[in-house]
Design a protein around this motif. Structure first.
Motif, mmCIF file in Angstrom:
data_model
loop_
_atom_site.group_PDB
_atom_site.id
_atom_site.type_symbol
_atom_site.label_atom_id
_atom_site.label_comp_id
_atom_site.label_asym_id
_atom_site.label_seq_id
_atom_site.Cartn_x
_atom_site.Cartn_y
_atom_site.Cartn_z
ATOM 1 N N THR A 72 0.820 -1.207 0.000
ATOM 2 C CA THR A 72 0.000 0.000 0.000
ATOM 3 C C THR A 72 0.862 1.268 0.000
ATOM 4 O OG1 THR A 72 -1.833 -1.121 1.068
ATOM 5 C CG2 THR A 72 -1.728 1.288 1.320
ATOM 6 N N GLY A 73 0.673 2.083 -1.055
ATOM 7 C CA GLY A 73 1.344 3.380 -1.080
ATOM 8 C C GLY A 73 2.595 3.448 -1.921
ATOM 9 N N ASP A 74 2.811 2.489 -2.796
ATOM 10 C CA ASP A 74 3.948 2.620 -3.718
ATOM 11 C C ASP A 74 3.593 2.047 -5.101
ATOM 12 O OD1 ASP A 74 4.117 -0.130 -3.364
ATOM 13 O OD2 ASP A 74 5.977 -0.060 -2.201
ATOM 14 N N GLY A 75 4.541 2.107 -6.000
ATOM 15 C CA GLY A 75 4.282 1.709 -7.382
ATOM 16 C C GLY A 75 3.904 0.245 -7.525
ATOM 17 N N SER A 76 4.558 -0.608 -6.749
ATOM 18 C CA SER A 76 4.219 -2.042 -6.808
ATOM 19 C C SER A 76 2.752 -2.248 -6.474
ATOM 20 C CB SER A 76 5.051 -2.841 -5.799
ATOM 21 O OG SER A 76 6.408 -2.740 -6.068
ATOM 22 N N GLY A 77 2.310 -1.584 -5.410
ATOM 23 C CA GLY A 77 0.930 -1.724 -4.966
ATOM 24 C C GLY A 77 -0.052 -1.151 -5.966
ATOM 25 N N ASP A 78 0.289 -0.005 -6.572
ATOM 26 C CA ASP A 78 -0.606 0.593 -7.573
ATOM 27 C C ASP A 78 -0.887 -0.416 -8.681
ATOM 28 O OD1 ASP A 78 -0.564 2.950 -6.157
ATOM 29 O OD2 ASP A 78 0.835 3.978 -7.507
ATOM 30 N N PHE A 79 0.168 -1.082 -9.133
ATOM 31 C CA PHE A 79 0.039 -2.058 -10.221
ATOM 32 C C PHE A 79 -0.755 -3.279 -9.760
ATOM 33 C CE2 PHE A 79 1.428 -5.502 -12.975
ATOM 34 C CZ PHE A 79 1.511 -4.911 -14.220
ATOM 35 N N LEU A 80 -0.408 -3.785 -8.564
ATOM 36 C CA LEU A 80 -1.042 -5.013 -8.078
ATOM 37 C C LEU A 80 -2.523 -4.814 -7.772
ATOM 38 C CD1 LEU A 80 -0.886 -7.953 -7.068
ATOM 39 C CD2 LEU A 80 -0.256 -7.029 -4.815
ATOM 40 N N TYR A 81 -2.869 -3.756 -7.020
ATOM 41 C CA TYR A 81 -4.271 -3.579 -6.622
ATOM 42 C C TYR A 81 -5.153 -3.254 -7.818
ATOM 43 C CZ TYR A 81 -3.276 -4.074 -1.651
ATOM 44 O OH TYR A 81 -2.924 -4.582 -0.435
ATOM 45 N N ALA A 82 -4.603 -2.538 -8.806
ATOM 46 C CA ALA A 82 -5.394 -2.282 -10.020
ATOM 47 C C ALA A 82 -5.746 -3.614 -10.693
ATOM 48 C CB ALA A 82 -4.614 -1.379 -10.980
ATOM 49 N N ALA A 83 -4.769 -4.520 -10.752
ATOM 50 C CA ALA A 83 -5.014 -5.830 -11.365
ATOM 51 C C ALA A 83 -6.007 -6.636 -10.534
ATOM 52 C CB ALA A 83 -3.697 -6.588 -11.526
ATOM 53 N N LEU A 84 -5.870 -6.584 -9.210
ATOM 54 C CA LEU A 84 -6.809 -7.315 -8.343
ATOM 55 C C LEU A 84 -8.228 -6.785 -8.513
ATOM 56 C CD1 LEU A 84 -4.689 -7.679 -5.072
ATOM 57 C CD2 LEU A 84 -5.455 -9.530 -6.574
ATOM 58 N N HIS A 85 -8.348 -5.468 -8.684
ATOM 59 C CA HIS A 85 -9.666 -4.875 -8.878
ATOM 60 C C HIS A 85 -10.263 -5.304 -10.217
ATOM 61 C CE1 HIS A 85 -12.452 -1.457 -9.920
ATOM 62 N NE2 HIS A 85 -12.921 -1.842 -8.755
ATOM 63 N N ARG A 86 -9.464 -5.281 -11.279
ATOM 64 C CA ARG A 86 -9.966 -5.726 -12.591
ATOM 65 C C ARG A 86 -10.441 -7.172 -12.529
ATOM 66 N NH1 ARG A 86 -5.196 -3.152 -14.275
ATOM 67 N NH2 ARG A 86 -4.188 -5.131 -14.806
ATOM 68 N N ALA A 87 -9.768 -7.970 -11.689
ATOM 69 C CA ALA A 87 -10.112 -9.400 -11.596
ATOM 70 C C ALA A 87 -11.236 -9.665 -10.606
ATOM 71 C CB ALA A 87 -8.866 -10.192 -11.202
ATOM 72 N N GLY A 88 -11.656 -8.632 -9.873
ATOM 73 C CA GLY A 88 -12.765 -8.804 -8.942
ATOM 74 C C GLY A 88 -12.355 -9.236 -7.533
ATOM 75 N N PHE A 89 -11.061 -9.174 -7.228
ATOM 76 C CA PHE A 89 -10.607 -9.557 -5.890
ATOM 77 C C PHE A 89 -10.470 -8.373 -4.935
ATOM 78 C CE2 PHE A 89 -8.880 -13.185 -8.390
ATOM 79 C CZ PHE A 89 -9.475 -14.221 -7.682
ATOM 80 N N ALA A 90 -10.557 -7.149 -5.459
ATOM 81 C CA ALA A 90 -10.419 -5.957 -4.611
ATOM 82 C C ALA A 90 -11.589 -5.023 -4.872
ATOM 83 C CB ALA A 90 -9.103 -5.233 -4.898
ATOM 84 N N SER A 91 -12.053 -4.356 -3.815
ATOM 85 C CA SER A 91 -13.240 -3.502 -3.924
ATOM 86 C C SER A 91 -12.949 -2.191 -4.629
ATOM 87 C CB SER A 91 -13.807 -3.222 -2.533
ATOM 88 O OG SER A 91 -12.869 -2.498 -1.749
ATOM 89 N N GLN A 92 -11.681 -1.811 -4.721
ATOM 90 C CA GLN A 92 -11.311 -0.564 -5.398
ATOM 91 C C GLN A 92 -9.932 -0.751 -6.026
ATOM 92 O OE1 GLN A 92 -11.810 1.733 -1.647
ATOM 93 N NE2 GLN A 92 -9.619 2.148 -1.725
ATOM 94 N N PRO A 93 -9.606 0.072 -7.045
ATOM 95 C CA PRO A 93 -8.355 -0.146 -7.781
ATOM 96 C C PRO A 93 -7.116 0.402 -7.080
ATOM 97 C CG PRO A 93 -9.623 1.612 -8.802
ATOM 98 C CD PRO A 93 -10.472 1.072 -7.698
ATOM 99 N N THR A 94 -7.311 1.184 -6.023
ATOM 100 C CA THR A 94 -6.155 1.790 -5.359
ATOM 101 C C THR A 94 -6.139 1.417 -3.882
ATOM 102 O OG1 THR A 94 -7.425 3.778 -4.880
ATOM 103 C CG2 THR A 94 -6.093 3.794 -6.895
ATOM 104 N N SER A 95 -4.938 1.397 -3.325
ATOM 105 C CA SER A 95 -4.746 1.155 -1.901
ATOM 106 C C SER A 95 -3.798 2.218 -1.386
ATOM 107 C CB SER A 95 -4.162 -0.247 -1.693
ATOM 108 O OG SER A 95 -3.972 -0.508 -0.317
ATOM 109 N N ARG A 96 -4.350 3.168 -0.634
ATOM 110 C CA ARG A 96 -3.552 4.339 -0.280
ATOM 111 C C ARG A 96 -3.211 4.422 1.198
ATOM 112 N NH1 ARG A 96 -3.189 6.163 -5.096
ATOM 113 N NH2 ARG A 96 -4.918 6.980 -6.358
ATOM 114 N N SER A 97 -4.123 3.921 2.046
ATOM 115 C CA SER A 97 -3.887 4.009 3.492
ATOM 116 C C SER A 97 -4.741 2.968 4.188
ATOM 117 C CB SER A 97 -4.255 5.402 4.010
ATOM 118 O OG SER A 97 -5.658 5.584 3.902
ATOM 119 N N ARG A 98 -4.470 2.728 5.459
ATOM 120 C CA ARG A 98 -5.211 1.688 6.171
ATOM 121 C C ARG A 98 -6.678 2.047 6.366
ATOM 122 N NH1 ARG A 98 -3.037 1.493 11.213
ATOM 123 N NH2 ARG A 98 -1.626 3.160 10.560
ATOM 124 N N ASP A 99 -7.034 3.315 6.191
ATOM 125 C CA ASP A 99 -8.445 3.687 6.390
ATOM 126 C C ASP A 99 -9.111 4.145 5.092
ATOM 127 O OD1 ASP A 99 -7.262 6.112 5.988
ATOM 128 O OD2 ASP A 99 -7.831 6.987 7.917
#
Ligand code: DU
Length: 228
Positions: A72-99
């Motif tokens: 959460t909060g760096d380039g690796s995460g931006d790429f990973l969470y966007a992919a997880l969101h496209r695949a339906g495993f994440a509720s949103q494409p970005t992960s920025r903070s714990r809240d």
């Protein structure tokens, strides 16, 4: 799982990593000077009933070591969470903070090392120190059917964790896209499918070695394995 997370967060076992994670948290990066860095070990994150487990390397100095959540909060995460969101495993494409409200669905994310290491490279001894945490997660995440290892260090670290838990595994080699059906390979029903994938580091995604289409194909394969 909650207890395990508290144990992880309180760990001070590796002196080099304790010093490094705290130094980063003190000096910060200019862009994040108003952040209170996490500066501690990072626990796993996601759905405790997950069928998909992702295993990463270690917190990024200004990513998870800043925010306290895996990837959460760096380039690796931006790429990973966007992919997880496209695949339906994440509720949103970005992960920025714990809240930020992000939820993972049917997916849990962990790593072979929980503290930001110098040069993004934990030593073998540091990964060994951290292994009991991974093994406890593996034991708690009883529904996991597919494990994706993000990078070779995660791949080897996950297999080592299983071997030390008594699973008789053959020597397996890391290659992006490789699929190892561990239950068949080890003759142990209950073991998951293991998929090997390049780590979503900027070094891989900015050079074109790893593309978004490659992760889309990876998560399609995950879903085929989950729903045969
Ligand atoms: O408080 P909790 O429901 O155990 O959730 C803790 C934490 O885990 C929250 O930040 C969301 C995440 N999470 C998730 O991503 N997916 C789930 O299915 C359940 C919890």
């Amino acid at each position: 799982m909650e207890q395990l997370k508290q144990q992880v967060i309180a760990c001070r076992r590796c002196p080099r990593l304790v010093a490094w994670r705290e130094e980063i948290a003190q000096t910060k990066r200019r862009a994040y000077r108003d952040w209170t860095y996490w500066g501690r070990p990072v626990p796993g994150f996601g759905d405790p009933r997950a069928r998909l487990l992702l295993v990463g390397l270690a917190p990024g100095a200004h990513g998870a070591n800043r925010t306290g959540r895996m990837f959460t909060g760096d380039g690796s995460g931006d790429f990973l969470y966007a992919a997880l969101h496209r695949a339906g495993f994440a509720s949103q494409p970005t992960s920025r903070s714990r809240d930020d409200g992000l939820q993972l669905w049917d997916c849990y994310i962990t790593a072979v090392a929980r503290c930001a290491p110098p040069q993004n490279r934990p030593t073998a001894a540091e990964i060994a120190n951290c292994r009991p945490f991974l093994q406890q997660e593996i034991a708690l995440l009883r529904r996991v059917q597919v494990v994706v290892a993000l990078g070779q260090v995660a791949f080897n670290g996950y297999l080592r964790a299983l071997q030390e838990m008594g699973q008789p595994l053959p020597r397996l080699t890391f290659r992006h896209g490789a699929h190892y059906p561990l239950a068949e390979l080890a003759q142990r029903p209950g073991l998951p499918h293991l998929l090997a994938a390049y780590h979503p580091s900027r070094q891989n995604t900015q050079t074109g070695r790893l593309t978004a289409a490659m992760y889309d194909e990876l998560f399609h394969q995950v879903k085929r394995l989950l729903n045969p």
